[in-house]
Design a protein around this motif. Structure first.
Motif, PDB file in Angstrom:
ATOM      1  N   SER A 233       0.816  -1.212   0.000  1.00 34.65           N
ATOM      2  CA  SER A 233       0.000   0.000   0.000  1.00 34.65           C
ATOM      3  C   SER A 233       0.844   1.254   0.000  1.00 34.65           C
ATOM      4  O   SER A 233       0.346   2.339  -0.280  1.00 34.65           O
ATOM      5  CB  SER A 233      -0.903   0.007   1.231  1.00 34.65           C
ATOM      6  OG  SER A 233      -0.125   0.093   2.406  1.00 34.65           O
ATOM      7  N   GLY A 234       2.110   1.139   0.388  1.00 34.82           N
ATOM      8  CA  GLY A 234       2.979   2.298   0.474  1.00 34.82           C
ATOM      9  C   GLY A 234       2.914   2.993   1.817  1.00 34.82           C
ATOM     10  O   GLY A 234       3.562   4.013   2.021  1.00 34.82           O
TER      11      GLY A 234
ATOM     12  N   GLY B  21      -6.482   3.979  -7.831  1.00 25.93           N
ATOM     13  CA  GLY B  21      -5.140   4.038  -8.394  1.00 25.93           C
ATOM     14  C   GLY B  21      -4.486   5.392  -8.267  1.00 25.93           C
ATOM     15  O   GLY B  21      -3.311   5.561  -8.604  1.00 25.93           O
TER      16      GLY B  21
ATOM     17  N   LYS C 268      -2.697   8.770  -6.808  1.00 27.64           N
ATOM     18  CA  LYS C 268      -1.514   8.903  -5.966  1.00 27.64           C
ATOM     19  C   LYS C 268      -1.756   9.897  -4.843  1.00 27.64           C
ATOM     20  O   LYS C 268      -2.081  11.062  -5.096  1.00 27.64           O
ATOM     21  CB  LYS C 268      -0.318   9.349  -6.817  1.00 27.64           C
ATOM     22  CG  LYS C 268       0.039   8.366  -7.930  1.00 27.64           C
ATOM     23  CD  LYS C 268       1.148   8.910  -8.813  1.00 27.64           C
ATOM     24  CE  LYS C 268       1.484   7.939  -9.939  1.00 27.64           C
ATOM     25  NZ  LYS C 268       2.560   8.469 -10.828  1.00 27.64           N
TER      26      LYS C 268
ATOM     27  N   LYS D  24      -8.306   1.671  -2.696  1.00 31.02           N
ATOM     28  CA  LYS D  24      -7.596   1.425  -3.947  1.00 31.02           C
ATOM     29  C   LYS D  24      -6.699   2.587  -4.345  1.00 31.02           C
ATOM     30  O   LYS D  24      -6.171   2.618  -5.460  1.00 31.02           O
ATOM     31  CB  LYS D  24      -8.604   1.138  -5.062  1.00 31.02           C
ATOM     32  CG  LYS D  24      -9.390  -0.152  -4.838  1.00 31.02           C
ATOM     33  CD  LYS D  24     -10.357  -0.431  -5.981  1.00 31.02           C
ATOM     34  CE  LYS D  24     -11.139  -1.719  -5.730  1.00 31.02           C
ATOM     35  NZ  LYS D  24     -12.091  -2.007  -6.850  1.00 31.02           N
TER      36      LYS D  24
ATOM     37  N   GLN E 233      -3.187   4.845  -4.034  1.00 29.78           N
ATOM     38  CA  GLN E 233      -1.784   4.497  -3.876  1.00 29.78           C
ATOM     39  C   GLN E 233      -1.076   5.587  -3.079  1.00 29.78           C
ATOM     40  O   GLN E 233      -1.011   6.734  -3.517  1.00 29.78           O
ATOM     41  CB  GLN E 233      -1.120   4.336  -5.248  1.00 29.78           C
ATOM     42  CG  GLN E 233       0.355   3.998  -5.187  1.00 29.78           C
ATOM     43  CD  GLN E 233       1.001   3.981  -6.565  1.00 29.78           C
ATOM     44  OE1 GLN E 233       0.337   4.260  -7.563  1.00 29.78           O
ATOM     45  NE2 GLN E 233       2.282   3.658  -6.611  1.00 29.78           N
TER      46      GLN E 233
ATOM     47  N   VAL F 211       2.033   7.248  -2.291  1.00 31.89           N
ATOM     48  CA  VAL F 211       3.345   7.268  -2.936  1.00 31.89           C
ATOM     49  C   VAL F 211       4.439   7.825  -2.041  1.00 31.89           C
ATOM     50  O   VAL F 211       5.623   7.740  -2.377  1.00 31.89           O
ATOM     51  CB  VAL F 211       3.302   8.084  -4.252  1.00 31.89           C
ATOM     52  CG1 VAL F 211       2.402   7.393  -5.263  1.00 31.89           C
ATOM     53  CG2 VAL F 211       2.845   9.517  -4.001  1.00 31.89           C
TER      54      VAL F 211
END
Length: 405
Positions: free
Chosen positions: A47-48, A223, A225, A253, A255, A257
């Motif tokens: 997941s970051g 998706g 960021k 869902k 991301q 970063v």
């Protein structure tokens, strides 16, 4: 926030940014932190967001998120006197005749939030004729000074001692020692003992972090960021803010970063955001564990000629004004500065032998696009916090840097 003894698991810690940090304390609750994070975040691999904080307590997380929808008890026009799901305790053993000498050990006045709060607390104390003396010492963001301050105040004949701890674990022994000599009221930031008569806070860091993260998950496409900006590690309320956000992000869902520490510095915040824009080309959302530098993050997008993505700040006026002027997609969870009124009220109740909540959970409103106009106050300075609860106090707005409308 921090770990507590089992009897005080409901004391989900709090605090705005401090200049020093604690190392996360060892687990003391019935479920280890690692297990809690597995339960809440379902591991969140890839997941970051990294590892879950050792400050994370599943039961406290669940309790705070549930409190968001609970109705507080108390005067509807005085949220600083309200309490969510209070468990009242008897304070008859502390009853004594006034007038009273109240004492306050303050972590610091090293950021605008604390400055607004300190002005509010002084004004509240001034309302009560039964307070003959109010002695306050400023620890200047230093643990060692606050430990010394607490010892010094105990020698000044205080009838009750209010403490806003600089950090969590380090201040616990000093608070514990003070509890043996005087009734102690802790607020804003917590400690790892249940000895204070009451611990006062808004709902807490988990609620703040979740409010902001849920908003971004709703507004950022799958998706997308997200950049997470934090102030410092090891401060309980900031750790729980990020812990809650991690849970939300790991189930989504989006991301994440980057997770970066800004030290609460505007220039550093702007530089970090600019670097991520250059690195990724596009950032779709910004999450912040405290909103004092939100305008700096916004300016990084503006300087790059890019639209400002969904972002969270706080109820600081410069952010609220920017939000309105630029028609941002934004939300502002809050950590209301009106909580600075409550310890004075609590201390007097305790000294009069009246019941108080053991865990005094105050309401924690959220600024949204629907109620932004309610909290935006053009007559107040940019660094003023809207939820000061100070509008009815003597000297408002001038003593808070504002101008009469």
């Amino acid at each position: 926030m921090p770990r507590h003894k089992a009897a005080v698991a409901v004391f989900t810690m709090l605090a705005l940014a401090s200049c020093t940090t604690d190392k996360p304390p060892a687990a003391q609750s019935s479920a280890p932190a690692a297990d809690a994070s597995q339960s809440a975040a379902q591991t969140g691999q890839g997941s970051g967001t990294g590892e879950q904080s050792k400050f994370f307590v599943q039961a406290d997380f669940d309790a705070q998120l549930a409190m968001r929808s609970q109705t507080a008890q108390g005067p509807t026009d005085k949220p600083w006197e309200q309490a969510i799901a209070p468990q009242m305790i008897d304070t008859a053993k502390f009853k004594k005749d006034g007038p009273y000498h109240l004492c306050f050990s303050n972590a610091a006045v090293n950021n605008p939030w604390r400055q607004v709060g300190w002005k509010t607390m002084q004004a509240e104390a001034g309302l009560h004729k039964e307070i003959k003396k109010f002695t306050a010492l400023d620890a200047e963001g230093k643990d060692d000074k606050q430990i010394s301050d607490i010892a010094e105040l105990q020698a000044k004949g205080c009838d009750a001692l209010i403490i806003s701890p600089n950090t969590t674990a380090t201040l616990t022994p000093a608070v514990t020692a003070a509890c043996e000599k005087v009734p102690v009221i802790v607020f804003d930031r917590g400690v790892e003992t249940d000895c204070p008569v009451t611990f006062i806070k808004p709902i807490g860091g988990y609620a703040f972090g979740a409010d902001a993260a849920e908003f971004l998950v709703e507004k950022v496409p799958a998706g997308g960021k997200v950049l997470a900006l934090r102030i410092l590690p090891g401060v309980d309320v900031l750790e729980t803010r990020w812990s809650a956000a991690k849970v939300v992000f790991d189930k989504s869902k989006v991301q994440v970063v980057g997770v970066e520490f800004t030290d609460g510095d505007a220039a550093k915040t702007k530089s970090i955001v600019s670097d991520y824009i250059q690195r990724h080309g596009k950032i779709d959302g910004v999450w912040m564990d405290a909103g004092a530098t939100a305008v700096a993050a916004i300016e990084a997008f503006e300087d790059a000629g890019l639209p400002v993505p969904p972002i969270n700040g706080e109820d600081q006026q410069d952010f609220l004004q920017k939000w309105k002027d630029a028609n941002l997609t934004a939300v502002a969870p809050t950590y209301p500065t009106y909580q600075w009124r409550t310890p004075i009220i609590a201390a007097l109740k305790i000294l009069k032998g009246e019941e108080v909540p053991k865990a005094w959970n105050l309401p924690q409103p959220k600024v949204t696009s629907e109620n932004l106009s309610t909290y935006l106050k053009p007559n107040m300075p940019p660094l003023h916090y809207a939820l000061c609860g100070c509008e009815d106090l003597p000297g408002f707005p001038e003593n808070w840097g504002g101008k009469k409308s």
